[in-house]
Scaffold this motif. Structure first.
Motif, PDB file in Angstrom:
ATOM      1  N   SER A 136     -43.778 -56.307   8.194  1.00 55.46           N
ATOM      2  CA  SER A 136     -43.603 -55.643   6.903  1.00 55.46           C
ATOM      3  C   SER A 136     -43.315 -54.170   7.147  1.00 55.46           C
ATOM      4  O   SER A 136     -44.066 -53.506   7.867  1.00 55.46           O
ATOM      5  N   ILE A 137     -42.249 -53.666   6.566  1.00 53.04           N
ATOM      6  CA  ILE A 137     -41.850 -52.274   6.735  1.00 53.04           C
ATOM      7  C   ILE A 137     -41.958 -51.564   5.399  1.00 53.04           C
ATOM      8  O   ILE A 137     -41.321 -51.950   4.409  1.00 53.04           O
ATOM      9  N   GLY A 138     -42.802 -50.532   5.347  1.00 52.73           N
ATOM     10  CA  GLY A 138     -42.935 -49.730   4.139  1.00 52.73           C
ATOM     11  C   GLY A 138     -41.899 -48.623   4.129  1.00 52.73           C
ATOM     12  O   GLY A 138     -41.845 -47.801   5.044  1.00 52.73           O
ATOM     13  N   ILE A 139     -41.061 -48.597   3.099  1.00 52.73           N
ATOM     14  CA  ILE A 139     -39.989 -47.597   2.994  1.00 52.73           C
ATOM     15  C   ILE A 139     -40.392 -46.565   1.949  1.00 52.73           C
ATOM     16  O   ILE A 139     -40.451 -46.874   0.748  1.00 52.73           O
ATOM     17  N   THR A 140     -40.705 -45.350   2.376  1.00 47.22           N
ATOM     18  CA  THR A 140     -41.067 -44.320   1.406  1.00 47.22           C
ATOM     19  C   THR A 140     -39.804 -43.739   0.777  1.00 47.22           C
ATOM     20  O   THR A 140     -38.821 -43.475   1.470  1.00 47.22           O
ATOM     21  N   MET A 141     -39.826 -43.529  -0.531  1.00 50.11           N
ATOM     22  CA  MET A 141     -38.621 -43.195  -1.289  1.00 50.11           C
ATOM     23  C   MET A 141     -38.144 -41.773  -1.072  1.00 50.11           C
ATOM     24  O   MET A 141     -37.006 -41.427  -1.398  1.00 50.11           O
ATOM     25  N   GLY A 142     -39.020 -40.890  -0.526  1.00 55.66           N
ATOM     26  CA  GLY A 142     -38.615 -39.510  -0.312  1.00 55.66           C
ATOM     27  C   GLY A 142     -38.522 -38.742  -1.617  1.00 55.66           C
ATOM     28  O   GLY A 142     -39.165 -39.077  -2.608  1.00 55.66           O
ATOM     29  N   ASP A 143     -37.707 -37.695  -1.616  1.00 57.34           N
ATOM     30  CA  ASP A 143     -37.527 -36.881  -2.820  1.00 57.34           C
ATOM     31  C   ASP A 143     -36.633 -37.633  -3.804  1.00 57.34           C
ATOM     32  O   ASP A 143     -35.474 -37.950  -3.503  1.00 57.34           O
ATOM     33  N   ALA A 144     -37.151 -37.891  -4.983  1.00 59.23           N
ATOM     34  CA  ALA A 144     -36.444 -38.717  -5.972  1.00 59.23           C
ATOM     35  C   ALA A 144     -35.180 -38.065  -6.501  1.00 59.23           C
ATOM     36  O   ALA A 144     -34.317 -38.752  -7.060  1.00 59.23           O
ATOM     37  N   ALA A 156     -44.941 -50.804  10.022  1.00 58.17           N
ATOM     38  CA  ALA A 156     -44.219 -49.572  10.342  1.00 58.17           C
ATOM     39  C   ALA A 156     -43.828 -48.899   9.037  1.00 58.17           C
ATOM     40  O   ALA A 156     -43.784 -49.530   7.973  1.00 58.17           O
ATOM     41  N   ILE A 157     -43.536 -47.594   9.130  1.00 61.39           N
ATOM     42  CA  ILE A 157     -43.113 -46.803   7.984  1.00 61.39           C
ATOM     43  C   ILE A 157     -41.710 -46.286   8.252  1.00 61.39           C
ATOM     44  O   ILE A 157     -41.423 -45.755   9.328  1.00 61.39           O
ATOM     45  N   CYS A 158     -40.827 -46.434   7.272  1.00 60.01           N
ATOM     46  CA  CYS A 158     -39.472 -45.905   7.356  1.00 60.01           C
ATOM     47  C   CYS A 158     -39.301 -44.918   6.205  1.00 60.01           C
ATOM     48  O   CYS A 158     -39.488 -45.289   5.042  1.00 60.01           O
ATOM     49  N   THR A 159     -38.969 -43.674   6.516  1.00 57.72           N
ATOM     50  CA  THR A 159     -38.981 -42.637   5.483  1.00 57.72           C
ATOM     51  C   THR A 159     -37.585 -42.193   5.069  1.00 57.72           C
ATOM     52  O   THR A 159     -36.738 -41.907   5.910  1.00 57.72           O
ATOM     53  N   ALA A 160     -37.366 -42.128   3.758  1.00 61.95           N
ATOM     54  CA  ALA A 160     -36.192 -41.452   3.210  1.00 61.95           C
ATOM     55  C   ALA A 160     -36.496 -39.954   3.183  1.00 61.95           C
ATOM     56  O   ALA A 160     -37.663 -39.547   3.221  1.00 61.95           O
ATOM     57  N   PRO A 161     -35.476 -39.103   3.125  1.00 61.60           N
ATOM     58  CA  PRO A 161     -35.710 -37.654   3.285  1.00 61.60           C
ATOM     59  C   PRO A 161     -36.458 -37.011   2.123  1.00 61.60           C
ATOM     60  O   PRO A 161     -36.344 -37.441   0.975  1.00 61.60           O
ATOM     61  N   LEU A 162     -37.242 -35.974   2.472  1.00 64.78           N
ATOM     62  CA  LEU A 162     -37.895 -35.159   1.454  1.00 64.78           C
ATOM     63  C   LEU A 162     -37.362 -33.730   1.547  1.00 64.78           C
ATOM     64  O   LEU A 162     -36.643 -33.376   2.484  1.00 64.78           O
ATOM     65  N   ASN A 163     -37.718 -32.912   0.568  1.00 60.64           N
ATOM     66  CA  ASN A 163     -37.294 -31.515   0.538  1.00 60.64           C
ATOM     67  C   ASN A 163     -38.520 -30.630   0.729  1.00 60.64           C
ATOM     68  O   ASN A 163     -39.492 -30.732  -0.024  1.00 60.64           O
ATOM     69  N   ASN A 207     -52.086 -42.094  15.522  1.00 64.54           N
ATOM     70  CA  ASN A 207     -53.261 -42.981  15.573  1.00 64.54           C
ATOM     71  C   ASN A 207     -53.069 -44.183  14.647  1.00 64.54           C
ATOM     72  O   ASN A 207     -52.188 -44.193  13.794  1.00 64.54           O
ATOM     73  N   TYR A 208     -53.927 -45.179  14.842  1.00 64.12           N
ATOM     74  CA  TYR A 208     -53.892 -46.438  14.088  1.00 64.12           C
ATOM     75  C   TYR A 208     -52.642 -47.260  14.397  1.00 64.12           C
ATOM     76  O   TYR A 208     -52.317 -48.198  13.675  1.00 64.12           O
ATOM     77  N   GLY A 209     -51.911 -46.877  15.455  1.00 65.32           N
ATOM     78  CA  GLY A 209     -50.713 -47.621  15.824  1.00 65.32           C
ATOM     79  C   GLY A 209     -49.562 -47.439  14.855  1.00 65.32           C
ATOM     80  O   GLY A 209     -48.626 -48.245  14.831  1.00 65.32           O
ATOM     81  N   VAL A 210     -49.595 -46.365  14.054  1.00 66.92           N
ATOM     82  CA  VAL A 210     -48.558 -46.152  13.045  1.00 66.92           C
ATOM     83  C   VAL A 210     -47.241 -45.750  13.711  1.00 66.92           C
ATOM     84  O   VAL A 210     -47.194 -44.817  14.506  1.00 66.92           O
ATOM     85  N   ILE A 211     -46.179 -46.476  13.401  1.00 64.88           N
ATOM     86  CA  ILE A 211     -44.835 -46.129  13.837  1.00 64.88           C
ATOM     87  C   ILE A 211     -44.059 -45.660  12.614  1.00 64.88           C
ATOM     88  O   ILE A 211     -44.074 -46.303  11.565  1.00 64.88           O
ATOM     89  N   ARG A 212     -43.377 -44.521  12.752  1.00 68.54           N
ATOM     90  CA  ARG A 212     -42.568 -44.026  11.644  1.00 68.54           C
ATOM     91  C   ARG A 212     -41.141 -43.768  12.118  1.00 68.54           C
ATOM     92  O   ARG A 212     -40.917 -43.111  13.133  1.00 68.54           O
TER      93      ARG A 212
END
Length: 330
Positions: free
Chosen positions: A4-12, A116-123, A290-295
């Protein structure tokens, strides 16, 4: 089970929602992972309209409610934003929301509900105006995971690179490199790749000087002081690490498959070969959390100038998702 990959939406107000929608239109991604967006369903639905996509948004309040079916984008809806928030403008509410998306993703990763976490860009300006003053994603993630030793990995087709130093001047970079720092990064590289399923990762270390110093001919013995002792210590521990090698041939050797990862000594030494291979497919990865978090992350910013115009390219987001799958703990 697929990761499961959590995709953070970043700056809307940027291109994040658009590139997420475009990326998740790719059915192949659903064959390798279970993607869930952590953000705001209203904003994601607006991005569907902007892109002209025929996907649907499934707003959920818990990851257990996600269905992970191509054609439907699951969104863990934090419901923090107005649907009319303007495109391409600095917004404190968008900055705060971007932080909350990351915080939620970290909580889920700690609970092993996502791998894992996959991030969209933030400002960064919006982030600060929203009450969260950080240089970027990496520092937020390090604080939320209580991590001291972490590093950036860059990934492009057939090449992975980690750095001993990044955003400092060249003279300061050379002064900053120590044998201890080199040893830490070698360990992080080895641990990250082993968690991802590499049985015996092949790690190569770049030299600092031309020709890796040529046995003292170039430089002032930096390789012998700052690199060689760490390589020898970690090799004696059973890590498959070698070097230092001349940078002008090492990246070619790694690209053709001689090594799984290269440790570069300073910013441009590692960034140039990665971006030469394809800036649209480059991925920024934070390892050692830590916690094995991959981003993993797209290798571009919020692109306020084209937000809401359906001009954003999703290839980097697709590449970031594939890297998240590759590096997620197995």
């Amino acid at each position: 089970m697929l990761p499961s990959i959590g995709i953070t939406m970043g700056d809307a107000t940027g291109v994040g929602p658009e590139i997420i929608v475009k990326a998740l239109a790719d059915s192949d991604l659903y064959n390798i992972c279970r993607p869930i967006v952590i953000g705001d369903a209203k904003i994601l639905e607006r991005a569907v309209i902007v892109t002209g996509s025929d996907v649907k948004v499934n707003a959920v309040k818990d990851v257990d409610e996600a269905i992970y079916v191509h054609g439907t984008i699951d969104c863990l809806d934090l419901d923090l934003l107005s649907k009319d928030i303007p495109f391409g403008e600095i917004s404190p509410s968008a900055g705060n929301a971007a932080f909350q998306f990351i915080k939620k993703a970290v909580d889920l990763a700690k609970e092993n509900k996502i791998q894992a976490i996959c991030t969209a860009p933030l400002n960064k300006e919006a982030l600060a105006k929203g009450g969260h003053s950080y240089p970027g994603h990496t520092e937020i993630l390090a604080e939320l995971t209580e991590t001291r030793d972490y590093s950036m990995m860059l990934s492009a087709p057939n090449l992975k690179v980690m750095h001993l130093t990044t955003h400092v001047g060249l003279k300061e970079a050379i002064n900053t490199i120590t044998s201890e720092r080199t040893e830490t990064i070698i360990h992080l590289a080895d641990q990250t790749l082993k968690r991802a399923g590499y049985k015996e990762p092949r790690i190569a270390v770049c030299g600092i000087n031309p020709h890796a110093g040529e046995n003292g001919i170039f430089g002032e013995g930096e390789e012998e002081e700052k690199l060689v002792p760490a390589i020898q210590r970690t090799e004696s521990e059973g890590i498959n690490v070698t070097g230092p090698y001349p940078a002008d041939t090492l990246f070619f050797r790694a690209y053709r498959g001689d090594f799984d990862l290269v440790i570069a000594c300073y910013h441009d030494q590692g960034h140039i070969p990665i971006k030469l291979l394809g800036i649209d497919e480059g991925v920024n990865i934070t390892v050692g959390l830590n916690y094995g978090v991959i981003r993993t992350s797209v290798d571009h910013g919020t692109a306020f100038d084209i937000a809401g115009k359906n001009l954003a390219d999703s290839r980097s987001m697709v590449a970031a998702l594939k890297s998240a799958v590759e590096l997620a703990p197995k």
